[in-house]
Design a protein around this motif. Structure first.
Motif, PDB file in Angstrom:
ATOM      1  N   ARG A  81       0.837  -1.210   0.034  1.00 46.69           N
ATOM      2  CA  ARG A  81      -0.083   0.058  -0.210  1.00 46.69           C
ATOM      3  C   ARG A  81       0.927   1.360  -0.078  1.00 46.69           C
ATOM      4  O   ARG A  81       1.772   1.480   0.779  1.00 46.69           O
ATOM      5  CB  ARG A  81      -0.754  -0.134   1.211  1.00 46.69           C
ATOM      6  CG  ARG A  81      -1.854   1.086   1.319  1.00 46.69           C
ATOM      7  CD  ARG A  81      -2.585   0.946   2.395  1.00 46.69           C
ATOM      8  NE  ARG A  81      -3.730   1.789   2.632  1.00 46.69           N
ATOM      9  CZ  ARG A  81      -5.035   1.554   2.472  1.00 46.69           C
ATOM     10  NH1 ARG A  81      -5.405   0.389   2.312  1.00 46.69           N
ATOM     11  NH2 ARG A  81      -5.726   2.658   2.328  1.00 46.69           N
ATOM     12  N   PRO A  82       0.530   2.237  -0.939  1.00 50.41           N
ATOM     13  CA  PRO A  82      -0.337   2.530  -1.967  1.00 50.41           C
ATOM     14  C   PRO A  82       0.432   2.211  -3.102  1.00 50.41           C
ATOM     15  O   PRO A  82       0.343   2.934  -4.075  1.00 50.41           O
ATOM     16  CB  PRO A  82      -0.939   3.850  -1.681  1.00 50.41           C
ATOM     17  CG  PRO A  82       0.353   4.534  -1.293  1.00 50.41           C
ATOM     18  CD  PRO A  82       1.103   3.544  -0.304  1.00 50.41           C
ATOM     19  N   ARG A  83       1.203   1.100  -3.245  1.00 49.77           N
ATOM     20  CA  ARG A  83       2.142   1.293  -4.461  1.00 49.77           C
ATOM     21  C   ARG A  83       1.812  -0.090  -5.467  1.00 49.77           C
ATOM     22  O   ARG A  83       1.858   0.182  -6.689  1.00 49.77           O
ATOM     23  CB  ARG A  83       3.691   1.015  -4.047  1.00 49.77           C
ATOM     24  CG  ARG A  83       4.192   2.337  -3.541  1.00 49.77           C
ATOM     25  CD  ARG A  83       5.462   2.220  -3.275  1.00 49.77           C
ATOM     26  NE  ARG A  83       6.369   1.725  -4.348  1.00 49.77           N
ATOM     27  CZ  ARG A  83       7.188   0.800  -4.514  1.00 49.77           C
ATOM     28  NH1 ARG A  83       7.122   0.016  -3.362  1.00 49.77           N
ATOM     29  NH2 ARG A  83       7.745   0.500  -5.663  1.00 49.77           N
ATOM     30  N   VAL A  84       1.572  -1.297  -4.962  1.00 46.52           N
ATOM     31  CA  VAL A  84       1.561  -2.354  -5.722  1.00 46.52           C
ATOM     32  C   VAL A  84       0.420  -3.440  -5.192  1.00 46.52           C
ATOM     33  O   VAL A  84       0.320  -3.687  -4.177  1.00 46.52           O
ATOM     34  CB  VAL A  84       2.903  -3.197  -5.619  1.00 46.52           C
ATOM     35  CG1 VAL A  84       2.651  -4.629  -6.899  1.00 46.52           C
ATOM     36  CG2 VAL A  84       3.969  -2.250  -6.294  1.00 46.52           C
ATOM     37  N   PHE A  85      -0.419  -3.827  -6.288  1.00 48.96           N
ATOM     38  CA  PHE A  85      -1.661  -4.957  -5.920  1.00 48.96           C
ATOM     39  C   PHE A  85      -1.425  -5.888  -7.199  1.00 48.96           C
ATOM     40  O   PHE A  85      -1.769  -5.383  -8.129  1.00 48.96           O
ATOM     41  CB  PHE A  85      -2.833  -4.051  -5.809  1.00 48.96           C
ATOM     42  CG  PHE A  85      -3.812  -5.253  -5.555  1.00 48.96           C
ATOM     43  CD1 PHE A  85      -4.173  -6.017  -4.714  1.00 48.96           C
ATOM     44  CD2 PHE A  85      -5.242  -5.030  -6.612  1.00 48.96           C
ATOM     45  CE1 PHE A  85      -5.100  -6.775  -4.431  1.00 48.96           C
ATOM     46  CE2 PHE A  85      -6.138  -5.879  -6.433  1.00 48.96           C
ATOM     47  CZ  PHE A  85      -6.186  -6.788  -5.332  1.00 48.96           C
ATOM     48  N   ALA A  86      -1.255  -6.995  -6.862  1.00 45.43           N
ATOM     49  CA  ALA A  86      -1.173  -8.002  -7.614  1.00 45.43           C
ATOM     50  C   ALA A  86      -1.521  -9.472  -7.171  1.00 45.43           C
ATOM     51  O   ALA A  86      -1.733  -9.503  -6.122  1.00 45.43           O
ATOM     52  CB  ALA A  86       0.345  -8.361  -8.098  1.00 45.43           C
ATOM     53  N   TRP A  87      -2.091 -10.125  -8.158  1.00 46.94           N
ATOM     54  CA  TRP A  87      -2.860 -11.456  -7.775  1.00 46.94           C
ATOM     55  C   TRP A  87      -2.432 -12.574  -8.958  1.00 46.94           C
ATOM     56  O   TRP A  87      -2.183 -12.065 -10.282  1.00 46.94           O
ATOM     57  CB  TRP A  87      -4.255 -11.712  -7.614  1.00 46.94           C
ATOM     58  CG  TRP A  87      -4.921 -10.953  -8.808  1.00 46.94           C
ATOM     59  CD1 TRP A  87      -5.647 -11.823  -9.804  1.00 46.94           C
ATOM     60  CD2 TRP A  87      -5.296  -9.582  -9.307  1.00 46.94           C
ATOM     61  NE1 TRP A  87      -6.311 -11.055 -10.522  1.00 46.94           N
ATOM     62  CE2 TRP A  87      -6.121  -9.502 -10.485  1.00 46.94           C
ATOM     63  CE3 TRP A  87      -4.871  -8.429  -8.760  1.00 46.94           C
ATOM     64  CZ2 TRP A  87      -6.453  -8.495 -10.973  1.00 46.94           C
ATOM     65  CZ3 TRP A  87      -5.448  -7.242  -9.171  1.00 46.94           C
ATOM     66  CH2 TRP A  87      -5.977  -7.263 -10.441  1.00 46.94           C
ATOM     67  N   ALA A  88      -2.266 -13.847  -8.607  1.00 48.98           N
ATOM     68  CA  ALA A  88      -2.028 -14.874  -9.477  1.00 48.98           C
ATOM     69  C   ALA A  88      -3.395 -15.590  -9.660  1.00 48.98           C
ATOM     70  O   ALA A  88      -4.046 -15.814  -8.715  1.00 48.98           O
ATOM     71  CB  ALA A  88      -0.838 -15.845  -8.894  1.00 48.98           C
ATOM     72  N   VAL A  89      -3.641 -15.941 -10.736  1.00 47.94           N
ATOM     73  CA  VAL A  89      -4.969 -16.693 -11.120  1.00 47.94           C
ATOM     74  C   VAL A  89      -4.444 -18.173 -11.081  1.00 47.94           C
ATOM     75  O   VAL A  89      -3.509 -18.945 -11.678  1.00 47.94           O
ATOM     76  CB  VAL A  89      -5.369 -16.303 -12.567  1.00 47.94           C
ATOM     77  CG1 VAL A  89      -6.799 -17.055 -12.810  1.00 47.94           C
ATOM     78  CG2 VAL A  89      -5.519 -15.024 -12.625  1.00 47.94           C
ATOM     79  N   GLU A  90      -5.430 -19.163 -10.539  1.00 45.60           N
ATOM     80  CA  GLU A  90      -5.119 -20.575 -10.063  1.00 45.60           C
ATOM     81  C   GLU A  90      -3.733 -20.695  -9.136  1.00 45.60           C
ATOM     82  O   GLU A  90      -3.643 -20.160  -8.266  1.00 45.60           O
ATOM     83  CB  GLU A  90      -5.525 -21.270 -11.258  1.00 45.60           C
ATOM     84  CG  GLU A  90      -6.961 -21.040 -11.739  1.00 45.60           C
ATOM     85  CD  GLU A  90      -8.025 -21.589 -10.867  1.00 45.60           C
ATOM     86  OE1 GLU A  90      -7.680 -22.389 -10.015  1.00 45.60           O
ATOM     87  OE2 GLU A  90      -9.040 -21.170 -10.960  1.00 45.60           O
ATOM     88  N   ASP A  91      -2.962 -21.534  -9.856  1.00 49.86           N
ATOM     89  CA  ASP A  91      -1.709 -21.876  -9.118  1.00 49.86           C
ATOM     90  C   ASP A  91      -0.640 -20.871  -8.942  1.00 49.86           C
ATOM     91  O   ASP A  91      -0.391 -20.300  -9.990  1.00 49.86           O
ATOM     92  CB  ASP A  91      -1.171 -23.307  -9.907  1.00 49.86           C
ATOM     93  CG  ASP A  91      -0.130 -23.831  -9.044  1.00 49.86           C
ATOM     94  OD1 ASP A  91       0.552 -23.309  -8.430  1.00 49.86           O
ATOM     95  OD2 ASP A  91       0.178 -24.960  -9.543  1.00 49.86           O
TER      96      ASP A  91
END
Length: 167
Positions: A81-91
């Motif tokens: 916060r407030p710089r990076v927001f990331a997610w991996a889909v599935e595995d």
């Protein structure tokens, strides 16, 4: 040649006339993405998560005319916060895709970048490629183009929300 196995990526960015702290809320609002998207129908936090944080998981329900409806589970893999927001889909180790927003202060505002990398894990795109391997490059390029259109809509809406006068 653009191949799925090479995990191609694309990104878009925009300048938002608001500080990163103001932009952060809309960027991390997964429900907002479902409101904007033509493909993402709904999302919900799972495993007791009420919002974004490192390791939080959410399920997205999607629809595309070429493959029908499906659900994916995503895990937040970067949250600063407030710089990076990331997610991996599935595995997490071999994701079907990784999505990331980055916020960089610039002057009185923020440069917001949305980025996606497809693969190396399998996704519904592999089904389409397996049906027509001779068209793999066109299929991958088409998918990245769809993602770029979605990113353009996301960034435009984030910009619109964050640049509204605070009441």
């Amino acid at each position: 040649m653009m191949r799925y196995a090479d995990s191609p990526s694309t990104d878009l960015q925009t300048y938002v006339d608001a500080p990163p702290e103001r932009v952060w809320g809309p960027v991390t609002d997964i429900h907002l993405m479902a409101e904007i998207s033509q493909e993402l129908l709904s999302v919900r936090w799972v495993d007791g998560s009420a919002g974004p944080c490192l390791g939080a998981r959410f399920v997205g329900r999607n629809r595309h005319e070429a493959v029908g409806e499906w659900e994916t589970t995503s895990t937040v893999i970067d949250y600063e916060r407030p710089r990076v927001f990331a997610w991996a889909v599935e595995d997490i180790e071999r994701p079907a895709a990784v999505w990331r927003f980055t916020l960089r202060p610039e002057g009185a505002g923020t440069v917001v970048t949305q980025w996606v990398r497809i693969g190396p894990g399998e996704s519904g795109l592999n089904i389409v490629i397996d049906r027509r391997p001779d068209l793999e490059e066109r299929i991958v390029a088409g998918r990245l183009s769809v993602f770029r259109d979605g990113m353009a809509a996301n960034l435009a809406r984030i910009k619109e929300l964050c640049e509204q006068p605070v009441s």
